[in-house]
Design a protein around this motif. Sequence first.
Motif, PDB file in Angstrom:
ATOM      1  N   ALA A 152      -0.188   2.887 -10.162  1.00  0.00           N
ATOM      2  CA  ALA A 152      -1.180   3.718  -9.568  1.00  0.00           C
ATOM      3  C   ALA A 152      -1.532   5.048 -10.226  1.00  0.00           C
ATOM      4  O   ALA A 152      -2.585   5.320 -10.495  1.00  0.00           O
ATOM      5  CB  ALA A 152      -1.002   3.806  -8.199  1.00  0.00           C
ATOM      6  N   GLU A 153      -0.569   5.745 -10.595  1.00  0.00           N
ATOM      7  CA  GLU A 153      -0.323   6.977 -11.018  1.00  0.00           C
ATOM      8  C   GLU A 153      -0.945   6.658 -12.713  1.00  0.00           C
ATOM      9  O   GLU A 153      -1.757   7.503 -13.065  1.00  0.00           O
ATOM     10  CB  GLU A 153       1.049   7.733 -11.181  1.00  0.00           C
ATOM     11  CG  GLU A 153       0.963   9.031 -11.749  1.00  0.00           C
ATOM     12  CD  GLU A 153       2.073   9.718 -11.583  1.00  0.00           C
ATOM     13  OE1 GLU A 153       2.500  10.897 -12.439  1.00  0.00           O
ATOM     14  OE2 GLU A 153       3.163   9.320 -10.945  1.00  0.00           O
ATOM     15  N   GLN A 205      -4.896   3.555  -6.491  1.00  0.00           N
ATOM     16  CA  GLN A 205      -4.093   3.502  -5.464  1.00  0.00           C
ATOM     17  C   GLN A 205      -3.108   2.501  -5.443  1.00  0.00           C
ATOM     18  O   GLN A 205      -3.554   1.405  -6.000  1.00  0.00           O
ATOM     19  CB  GLN A 205      -5.121   3.450  -4.101  1.00  0.00           C
ATOM     20  CG  GLN A 205      -5.853   4.971  -3.827  1.00  0.00           C
ATOM     21  CD  GLN A 205      -5.127   5.892  -3.900  1.00  0.00           C
ATOM     22  OE1 GLN A 205      -4.153   6.301  -3.293  1.00  0.00           O
ATOM     23  NE2 GLN A 205      -5.538   7.198  -4.598  1.00  0.00           N
ATOM     24  N   PRO A 206      -1.919   2.576  -4.923  1.00  0.00           N
ATOM     25  CA  PRO A 206      -0.920   1.304  -4.992  1.00  0.00           C
ATOM     26  C   PRO A 206      -1.434   0.043  -4.382  1.00  0.00           C
ATOM     27  O   PRO A 206      -1.273  -0.875  -5.232  1.00  0.00           O
ATOM     28  CB  PRO A 206       0.165   1.929  -4.056  1.00  0.00           C
ATOM     29  CG  PRO A 206      -0.054   3.256  -4.077  1.00  0.00           C
ATOM     30  CD  PRO A 206      -1.484   3.664  -4.050  1.00  0.00           C
ATOM     31  N   ARG A 237       3.317   2.398  -7.278  1.00  0.00           N
ATOM     32  CA  ARG A 237       2.945   3.595  -7.189  1.00  0.00           C
ATOM     33  C   ARG A 237       3.120   4.121  -8.547  1.00  0.00           C
ATOM     34  O   ARG A 237       2.164   5.004  -9.090  1.00  0.00           O
ATOM     35  CB  ARG A 237       4.006   4.224  -6.337  1.00  0.00           C
ATOM     36  CG  ARG A 237       3.982   4.390  -4.955  1.00  0.00           C
ATOM     37  CD  ARG A 237       4.793   5.252  -4.080  1.00  0.00           C
ATOM     38  NE  ARG A 237       4.473   5.076  -2.763  1.00  0.00           N
ATOM     39  CZ  ARG A 237       5.474   5.382  -1.754  1.00  0.00           C
ATOM     40  NH1 ARG A 237       6.707   5.462  -1.926  1.00  0.00           N
ATOM     41  NH2 ARG A 237       4.967   5.548  -0.383  1.00  0.00           N
ATOM     42  N   THR A 238       3.968   3.600  -9.503  1.00  0.00           N
ATOM     43  CA  THR A 238       3.981   4.046 -10.891  1.00  0.00           C
ATOM     44  C   THR A 238       2.815   3.585 -11.547  1.00  0.00           C
ATOM     45  O   THR A 238       2.262   4.494 -12.477  1.00  0.00           O
ATOM     46  CB  THR A 238       5.329   3.578 -11.662  1.00  0.00           C
ATOM     47  OG1 THR A 238       6.525   4.057 -10.868  1.00  0.00           O
ATOM     48  CG2 THR A 238       5.325   3.869 -12.873  1.00  0.00           C
ATOM     49  N   THR A 280       0.943  -1.217   0.141  1.00  0.00           N
ATOM     50  CA  THR A 280      -0.124  -0.030   0.026  1.00  0.00           C
ATOM     51  C   THR A 280       0.849   1.151   0.024  1.00  0.00           C
ATOM     52  O   THR A 280       0.150   2.451  -0.080  1.00  0.00           O
ATOM     53  CB  THR A 280      -1.050   0.141   1.179  1.00  0.00           C
ATOM     54  OG1 THR A 280       0.087   0.249   2.190  1.00  0.00           O
ATOM     55  CG2 THR A 280      -1.751  -1.239   1.472  1.00  0.00           C
ATOM     56  N   GLY A 281       2.214   1.079   0.132  1.00  0.00           N
ATOM     57  CA  GLY A 281       3.161   2.252   0.209  1.00  0.00           C
ATOM     58  C   GLY A 281       2.921   3.031   1.769  1.00  0.00           C
ATOM     59  O   GLY A 281       3.716   3.880   1.905  1.00  0.00           O
ATOM     60  N   VAL A 302       7.095  -1.311  -3.985  1.00  0.00           N
ATOM     61  CA  VAL A 302       6.322  -0.195  -3.659  1.00  0.00           C
ATOM     62  C   VAL A 302       6.565   0.962  -4.724  1.00  0.00           C
ATOM     63  O   VAL A 302       5.424   1.385  -5.477  1.00  0.00           O
ATOM     64  CB  VAL A 302       6.751   0.449  -2.306  1.00  0.00           C
ATOM     65  CG1 VAL A 302       6.018   1.704  -2.102  1.00  0.00           C
ATOM     66  CG2 VAL A 302       6.614  -0.681  -1.293  1.00  0.00           C
ATOM     67  N   GLN A 303       7.772   1.096  -5.316  1.00  0.00           N
ATOM     68  CA  GLN A 303       7.763   2.189  -6.392  1.00  0.00           C
ATOM     69  C   GLN A 303       7.087   1.435  -7.528  1.00  0.00           C
ATOM     70  O   GLN A 303       6.279   2.604  -8.419  1.00  0.00           O
ATOM     71  CB  GLN A 303       9.281   2.528  -6.680  1.00  0.00           C
ATOM     72  CG  GLN A 303       9.372   3.668  -7.889  1.00  0.00           C
ATOM     73  CD  GLN A 303       8.635   4.898  -7.444  1.00  0.00           C
ATOM     74  OE1 GLN A 303       8.874   5.327  -6.172  1.00  0.00           O
ATOM     75  NE2 GLN A 303       8.070   5.545  -8.266  1.00  0.00           N
TER      76      GLN A 303
END
Length: 381
Positions: A298-299, A304-305, A295-296, A258-259, A291-292
């Motif tokens: 998710a964007e 959301q992650p 996140r990438t 989830t980050g 995590v990265q």
Amino acid sequence: MTQGVELNRRNLLLAAGTLAAAANVSGAQAQAATEQVTAATAGWEIGRRKLGSLEVSSIGIGVQNMSRTYQTTIPTRTEMHRIIQAAFDRGITFFDAAEAYGPHEVERILGEGIASFRDNVVITSKFGWNIDLKTGERHPGLNSRPEHIKLAVEGMLQRLKTDRVDLLYQHRVDPQVPIEDVAGAVKDLMAEGKVLHWGLSEMGLQTLRRAHKALPLTAVQSEYSMLWRGPETGAIPVCEELGIGFVPWSPLGVGFLTGAIDDRTRFAPGDIRSVEDRFTPENISPNLALVQLVRTWAERKQAQPGQIALAWLMAQKPWIVPIPGTTQMPHMLENAGAPSIRLSVAEIAELNASVAAIKVAGARLPDAVQAYSDVEAPLRS
């Protein structure tokens, strides 16, 4: 994907944050926050999936920590009931419990929470740890003796306020009891209508085959996520061969995906992550590549992650149903949005390649805990 769904995703954190802030204020304010979250998530579709012949929502909810959190604090019981109700209102019909959670107390919370819609959901529980049937006290080791299983299920039915367990798992394989004897006890319970389906958790692969031969299995439960992909070369191919569904526990990597965790995070006493090698300071840094990655994505997908991590799992097989656990309403609402994330065939291939390229550092569990996984049941003498 419609524009409305995309806008709802963008608004989720604002709405969920409002709801979290309202948890300790007036009923009117909390109701207003709930309505805002409902509006923000109205376009999401949970969908349905099959575990063997058992139809469930495409994502479930694990209620393991609803009697205590990783930090050993005690969540508010009424809030846990609200989360269960809200999950059902959004289409989640698959709730995962066990006698060992609490022990016993989580089954009571779930039974109370689903009382008004019991016949519209699928509930699971698990037996197998050596737990006192009356007091709930945990004793060393395991206990899957047939007579104990039957008494354990009687207790489950009372705590869950129901007449049947829809899906009953053996929580861990008992190295003292042939799996055929376990299957025989479950078959008797099925004949009485007290159990409808059964499954195994974290078992050895030969035990999986023997159990299915003795009494066809509906589902297998195991840890599985981007952080732990062991089932991809073990249980998942066997499940595909035999037509058994797969239910990943800890699908968000114990919250890592989830980050919410970084290399400065330190865990409270009693939090299992404090003794897991993959979360030590030297291992967590390289593991943050995962995590990265989420996140990438998710964007890229306006999500959301954690939703990306769950959508990735569901994209692996149509009969995989993750059960993320939570004691926080905003987290449940976020998880409920994961089935709305659409990944094309090309995107799945791209994401799979990226996940495979990241080597996770550290063991998934302490040796003393891992010793209970991948166990083979003894042969009948």
